[in-house]
Design a protein around this motif. Structure first.
Motif, PDB file in Angstrom:
ATOM      1  N   PHE A  94       0.837  -1.203   0.000  1.00 11.08           N
ATOM      2  CA  PHE A  94       0.000   0.000   0.000  1.00 11.08           C
ATOM      3  C   PHE A  94       0.873   1.256   0.000  1.00 11.08           C
ATOM      4  CE2 PHE A  94      -2.147   3.433   2.279  1.00 11.08           C
ATOM      5  CZ  PHE A  94      -3.324   3.558   1.544  1.00 11.08           C
ATOM      6  N   THR A  98       1.290   4.209  -2.916  1.00 11.83           N
ATOM      7  CA  THR A  98       0.886   5.561  -2.512  1.00 11.83           C
ATOM      8  C   THR A  98       2.025   6.562  -2.696  1.00 11.83           C
ATOM      9  OG1 THR A  98      -0.702   4.689  -0.905  1.00 11.83           O
ATOM     10  CG2 THR A  98       0.032   6.961  -0.599  1.00 11.83           C
ATOM     11  N   LEU A 180      -3.339   5.915  -6.822  1.00  5.66           N
ATOM     12  CA  LEU A 180      -3.949   5.736  -5.501  1.00  5.66           C
ATOM     13  C   LEU A 180      -5.089   4.717  -5.539  1.00  5.66           C
ATOM     14  CD1 LEU A 180      -4.078   9.378  -4.075  1.00  5.66           C
ATOM     15  CD2 LEU A 180      -2.703   7.468  -3.222  1.00  5.66           C
ATOM     16  N   PHE A 184      -5.498   1.341  -2.932  1.00  4.32           N
ATOM     17  CA  PHE A 184      -6.648   0.901  -2.133  1.00  4.32           C
ATOM     18  C   PHE A 184      -7.166  -0.463  -2.589  1.00  4.32           C
ATOM     19  CE2 PHE A 184      -6.634   5.421  -1.065  1.00  4.32           C
ATOM     20  CZ  PHE A 184      -6.846   5.355   0.310  1.00  4.32           C
ATOM     21  N   ILE A 187      -5.494  -3.537  -0.808  1.00  5.87           N
ATOM     22  CA  ILE A 187      -5.808  -3.897   0.583  1.00  5.87           C
ATOM     23  C   ILE A 187      -6.594  -5.207   0.685  1.00  5.87           C
ATOM     24  CG2 ILE A 187      -7.029  -3.176   2.674  1.00  5.87           C
ATOM     25  CD1 ILE A 187      -6.302  -0.281   1.963  1.00  5.87           C
TER      26      ILE A 187
END
Length: 402
Positions: A94, A98, A180, A184, A187
């Motif tokens: 993650f 990012t 981005l 997500f 996850i």
């Protein structure tokens, strides 16, 4: 009690390969390396023009990315070997995505380096736990499982350059912020494995004291040398190919990078499978020797022949990538996460250092000199590999112990 312990250890050893877990690790490896070792070198051309950088400053971006992502991996490995932290697998990928996404809105060169470093640290945290998880899911197919895992990373490296002509040429650097969404999406992909990883780590802790053989430090040093030289060669080609072929458009040169690294991804997969049959040392030596003539020929070829040469060059030089990880784990049987960090991280980090050195050489002597230097590296790496300890002997010792 000893008999019960032995029975439990045997049940762990005989577990078949967990393909679902292995392919999940491979998929997350694809996402992670797409935005680190894949797209960052390819973005150097855009960063250079957008921020008016010279070659040395441009390659400093690669150095920061690879130092934070790769040299940090052995340190994360030491920490997680003492006390596994499986959540780093999820948090790491993650953060790596990012950090890269934020470079698209970096207001200055210094902020760019900060975001690149954040992305690199995420990658550094991700790799040891992901590689350990692959090791735990591999059963008796160590080479095959690592090949599947590594081909995910190599595929990410291959598709990274393609993001330039397909996407970022149209959006500019600001388009990176859309990554981005990938961050997500990673996850749910990673969190689903955390409980399984925790359970397997507890199981293997029961048999850790029974692992045969000591760490082979001299072999580790030699193998690090092989990995560093191979990494210098690979990263050197990826970073400097667009500058070397400056008569081509950015899209065309990055497509050639895709051919080079994409062929390497295929080589990584097949090399892992072949190593289970032929042996790791033999595959290392043969693949690097075979890469040597293609490395020498490339600067002297043009047109279709240069594309064909890149195809075979990438296939040969990267076919030992997954083999290096398994070999390192064999040489460091008591420190699997450290072994993974060294094989994946240290070598790639050294590639970043090498890219800065090559950048300085380019500023002083021209890009063509860099390709002359790169052509010698696979041959030197093959010579190092000749002196590695026999993987067959160490594997035989483990089988005898079992």
């Amino acid at each position: 009690m000893a008999s019960d312990s032995g029975t439990q250890a045997d049940s762990i050893k005989l577990q078949p390969i967990n393909r679902r877990a292995v392919f999940t690790f491979s998929g997350t490896h694809f996402l992670n390396d797409l935005v680190t070792t894949g797209i960052v070198p390819a973005l150097i051309v855009l960063y250079k023009h957008a921020l008016h950088l010279n070659y040395t400053q441009s390659t400093l971006i690669v150095l920061i990315s690879y130092l934070t992502s790769s040299v940090s991996q052995p340190f994360f490995g030491v920490i997680t070997d003492r006390r596994p932290r499986v959540w780093l697998f999820s948090a790491g990928v993650f953060l790596s995505i990012t950090g890269l996404a934020l470079t698209g809105i970096a207001p200055s060169f210094n902020w760019l380096l900060v975001f690149i470093a954040l992305s690199g640290l995420g990658s550094g945290a991700f790799h040891p736990e992901a590689s350990r998880g692959t090791h735990l899911a591999s059963g008796q197919k160590k080479g095959t499982a690592q090949a599947i895992f590594q081909v995910g990373g190599n595929a990410g490296q291959a598709f990274g350059p393609l993001m330039i002509p397909l996407f970022l040429v149209h959006t500019g650097l600001h388009g990176l912020i859309w990554f981005l969404v990938l961050a997500f999406l990673s996850i749910p992909l990673t969190v689903q494995l955390l409980r399984w990883m925790g359970d397997r780590v507890k199981e293997t802790a029961l048999k850790k004291k029974e692992i045969p053989g000591e760490n082979h430090i001299l072999g580790v040093v030699l193998l690090c040398g092989v990995i560093i030289l191979r990494s210098w060669c690979q990263i050197g080609v990826v970073v400097f190919l667009p500058f070397y072929l400056k008569h081509l458009s950015i899209g065309a040169s990055e497509t050639l990078n895709f051919i080079f690294v994409g062929a390497g991804a295929i080589g990584t997969f097949l090399g892992g499978i072949w190593s289970d049959r032929l042996g790791m040392k033999k595959l290392l030596i043969v693949s690097l020797f075979l890469a040597t003539p293609f490395a020498f020929l490339f600067p002297h070829l043009h047109g279709f022949l240069s594309v064909l040469d890149l195809l075979f060059f990438g296939f040969c030089v990267l076919s030992s990538f997954s083999v290096g990880v398994v070999y390192m784990q064999l040489l460091l049987p008591r420190n699997v996460a450290v072994a993974s960090g060294l094989a994946i991280g240290f070598g790639v980090g050294a590639g970043g250092i090498g890219s800065v050195l090559m950048g300085s050489i380019s500023d002083a002597f021209g890009v063509s000199t860099v390709f002359t230097i790169l052509s010698f590296l696979p041959f030197i790496a093959a010579i190092f590999a000749v002196f590695l300890p026999s993987d067959r002997v160490r594997l035989a010792a483990r089988v005898k112990h079992k």
